[in-house]
Design an enzyme around this catalytic site. Structure first.
Site, PDB file in Angstrom:
ATOM      1  N   ARG A 129       0.829  -1.218   0.000  1.00 10.15           N
ATOM      2  CA  ARG A 129       0.000   0.000   0.000  1.00 10.15           C
ATOM      3  C   ARG A 129       0.859   1.261   0.000  1.00 10.15           C
ATOM      4  NH1 ARG A 129      -4.721  -0.726   4.259  1.00 10.15           N
ATOM      5  NH2 ARG A 129      -5.489   1.092   3.114  1.00 10.15           N
ATOM      6  N   SER A 174      -8.721  11.579   2.388  1.00 11.14           N
ATOM      7  CA  SER A 174      -8.143  10.548   3.253  1.00 11.14           C
ATOM      8  C   SER A 174      -8.024  11.041   4.690  1.00 11.14           C
ATOM      9  CB  SER A 174      -6.758  10.127   2.751  1.00 11.14           C
ATOM     10  OG  SER A 174      -6.126   9.340   3.747  1.00 11.14           O
ATOM     11  N   GLN A 176      -6.741   9.293   6.960  1.00 14.47           N
ATOM     12  CA  GLN A 176      -5.437   8.843   7.466  1.00 14.47           C
ATOM     13  C   GLN A 176      -4.370   9.892   7.192  1.00 14.47           C
ATOM     14  OE1 GLN A 176      -4.753   4.964   5.775  1.00 14.47           O
ATOM     15  NE2 GLN A 176      -6.386   4.020   6.985  1.00 14.47           N
ATOM     16  N   ASP A 328     -15.469   2.345   3.081  1.00 13.78           N
ATOM     17  CA  ASP A 328     -15.170   0.938   3.380  1.00 13.78           C
ATOM     18  C   ASP A 328     -16.374   0.028   3.127  1.00 13.78           C
ATOM     19  OD1 ASP A 328     -12.587   1.575   4.111  1.00 13.78           O
ATOM     20  OD2 ASP A 328     -13.093   1.849   6.223  1.00 13.78           O
TER      21      ASP A 328
HETATM   22  C1  S3P Z   1      -9.579   5.373   8.192  1.00 10.43           C
HETATM   23  C2  S3P Z   1      -9.652   6.099   7.033  1.00 10.43           C
HETATM   24  C3  S3P Z   1     -10.003   5.506   5.733  1.00 10.43           C
HETATM   25  C4  S3P Z   1     -10.656   4.143   5.884  1.00 10.43           C
HETATM   26  C5  S3P Z   1      -9.922   3.280   6.864  1.00 10.43           C
HETATM   27  C6  S3P Z   1      -9.898   3.938   8.234  1.00 10.43           C
HETATM   28  C7  S3P Z   1      -9.197   6.051   9.443  1.00 10.43           C
HETATM   29  O1  S3P Z   1      -8.824   5.345   4.966  1.00 10.43           O
HETATM   30  O2  S3P Z   1     -10.730   3.480   4.650  1.00 10.43           O
HETATM   31  O3  S3P Z   1     -10.519   2.016   6.986  1.00 10.43           O
HETATM   32  O4  S3P Z   1      -9.396   5.475  10.538  1.00 10.43           O
HETATM   33  O5  S3P Z   1      -8.700   7.189   9.371  1.00 10.43           O
HETATM   34  P1  S3P Z   1      -8.228   6.533   4.023  1.00 10.43           P
HETATM   35  O6  S3P Z   1      -7.721   7.607   4.896  1.00 10.43           O
HETATM   36  O7  S3P Z   1      -7.141   5.858   3.243  1.00 10.43           O
HETATM   37  O8  S3P Z   1      -9.381   6.955   3.167  1.00 10.43           O
END
Ligand code: S3P
Length: 458
Positions: A129, A174, A176, A328
């Site tokens: 990833r 995102s 994250q 998700d």
């Molecule tokens: C998440 C953000 C999402 C999600 C992941 C959990 C988080 O990812 O798909 O399961 O807890 O911040 P992305 O930031 O890559 O969209």
């Protein structure tokens, strides 16, 4: 920590009885990761109840322990003694995040702002990833990165003596990436700003405010969010932090109840934060009987119980701007769409290509293997459903084996498909379900759903 057992565990689901009963899904994964991260960082003690005890979250807990936090169990609760903001210790060994993108990316932000080295490793899925999306802003803040393969795990980072505050416009939707920058900002002098053109889940902002961080969110007239965090302030442990049920896990019993004839299931205490409810909204638009009962606030979040009954569904166009609030949940939605009358169109799905697997192609392959009419594009998916569960060739759905590519949500989605299909559906490996929903097979069995260990055809 990911499972040391390298042997795949195939599972098979078949139809039979209606699903009935009441249950709680495990704690929200996003919030559980953050509870360990912020509890481990804050001064004093945080007592967490309802935490998801999945492998992903446990890996984040281990990483915080490796950087100086203390975590112990007290009955149902996890009690975390934090180090105090700015006081993390250099981890002596590589931090192993298993399958968990959230744990790895958020911890990179957190540890990146310290003048020490940290090495990140993970399983085969996580090692594929992209990490550049987090490492790019961290580099701007002064973090050095050493990676053998371009911005993929395994990699090591080393923070500078003092990180520089930045204003960062997140280039993709995102949470994250947003969170990694904010977490680096916690140990950075001055104000770190994240500009978020498309709103994503807001757990980091809400929880940091709850732990006492000086954080401010302003939504401008154009809808763009400006999040400002004053670094190097104090974070204080929370005496009672409750984790609500995970709507991304609830998605599986909810879809199962909608498509298995005669079903009537209630899922209790599901997080209803509007940045997470896109699937429920979509399923209701499709005609799903989902009653949102007993709305209340728990631990600063909206929660509710969901009563779901078998329903006649109709295909819909899912607005692309809804994608961040259900990112998700598309694999589960694709399964619901297979039983809807007419066409369901899902657009704006480019982020699905970089999840635990390339979820767009994994879903399309799973639909193909089980006789469900669909079309896959670069960032879209169309499913042509049939409430009778019969494919274009006149054969009932199912009989296929689905390759899960170490992706828990692909495994659970296609097991749900099997519960409603004429023929059984097999998934090649169910081990990863333990990363987010260890109770999944047991809960579905409790509702009357048949999921059992299977052998793959040679
Ligand atoms: C998440 C953000 C999402 C999600 C992941 C959990 C988080 O990812 O798909 O399961 O807890 O911040 P992305 O930031 O890559 O969209």
């Amino acid at each position: 920590m990911h499972s040391d057992d390298q042997t795949p565990r195939p599972l098979r689901a078949s139809s039979g009885t209606p699903l009935r009963g009441t249950a709680r899904v495990p704690g929200d994964k996003s919030i559980s990761h953050r509870a360990f991260l912020f509890g481990g960082l804050a001064s004093g003690t945080t007592r967490i109840t309802g935490l998801l005890e999945g492998e992903d979250v446990i890996a984040t807990g281990r990483a915080m322990v490796a950087m100086g936090a203390l975590i112990r169990r007290e009955g149902e609760a996890f009690v975390v003694d934090g180090v105090g903001n700015g006081c993390l210790l250099e981890p002596e060994a590589p931090l192993d995040f298993g399958n968990a993108g959230t744990g790895a990316r958020l911890t990179m932000g957190l540890a990146g702002a310290y003048n020490f080295g940290a090495t990140f490793i993970g399983d085969a899925s996580l090692s594929k990833r992209p990490m550049g999306r987090v490492l790019d802003p961290l580099r701007e803040m002064g973090v050095q990165v050493v990676a053998r393969s371009k911005d993929r795990l395994p990699l090591s980072i080393h923070g500078p003596k003092m990180t520089a505050p930045i204003a960062y416009r997140v280039p993709m939707p995102s949470a994250q990436v947003k969170s990694a920058v904010l977490l680096a900002g916690l140990n950075t002098p001055g104000v770190t700003t994240v500009i978020e053109p498309i709103a994503t889940r807001d757990h980091t902002e809400k929880m940091l405010a709850g732990f006492g961080a000086a954080i401010d969110v302003e939504t401008k007239a154009d809808g763009v969010r400006h999040i400002r965090l004053e670094g190097q302030g104090e974070l204080i442990g929370l005496a009672d932090f409750q984790v609500p049920g995970d709507p991304s896990s609830a998605a599986f019993p909810v879809v199962a109840a909608l498509i298995v004839e005669g079903s009537d299931v209630t899922i209790e205490t599901v997080l209803m934060n509007p940045t997470r409810t896109g699937l429920i909204e979509t399923l209701i638009e499709m005609g799903g009987s989902i009653e949102i009962l007993n709305r209340r606030t728990e631990g600063g979040e909206d929660v509710a119980d969901l009563r779901v009954r078998h329903s006649a569904l109709t295909g819909v166009e899912v607005p692309p701007e809804r994608a961040p609030s259900m990112i998700d949940e598309y694999p589960a939605l694709a399964v619901a769409a297979a039983f809807a009358k007419g066409r369901t169109t899902m657009r704006g799905l480019e982020e699905l290509r970089v999840k635990e697997s390339d979820r767009l192609s994994a879903v399309a392959a799973g639909l193909a293997a089980n006789n469900i009419a669909h079309e896959e594009g670069a960032d879209w998916l169309i499913v042509d459903g049939n409430p009778d569960g019969v494919g274009a060739n006149g054969e009932g759905y199912g009989k296929g084996t689905v390759t899960t590519h170490l992706d828990h949500r692909i495994a659970m989605s296609f097991l749900v498909l099997g519960l409603a299909s004429a023929h059984a559906v097999t998934v090649d490996d169910g081990r990863m379900i333990a990363t987010s929903f260890p109770e999944f097979a047991g809960m579905m069995a409790g509702f009357g759903g048949a999921i059992e260990a299977a052998a793959l055809d040679p």
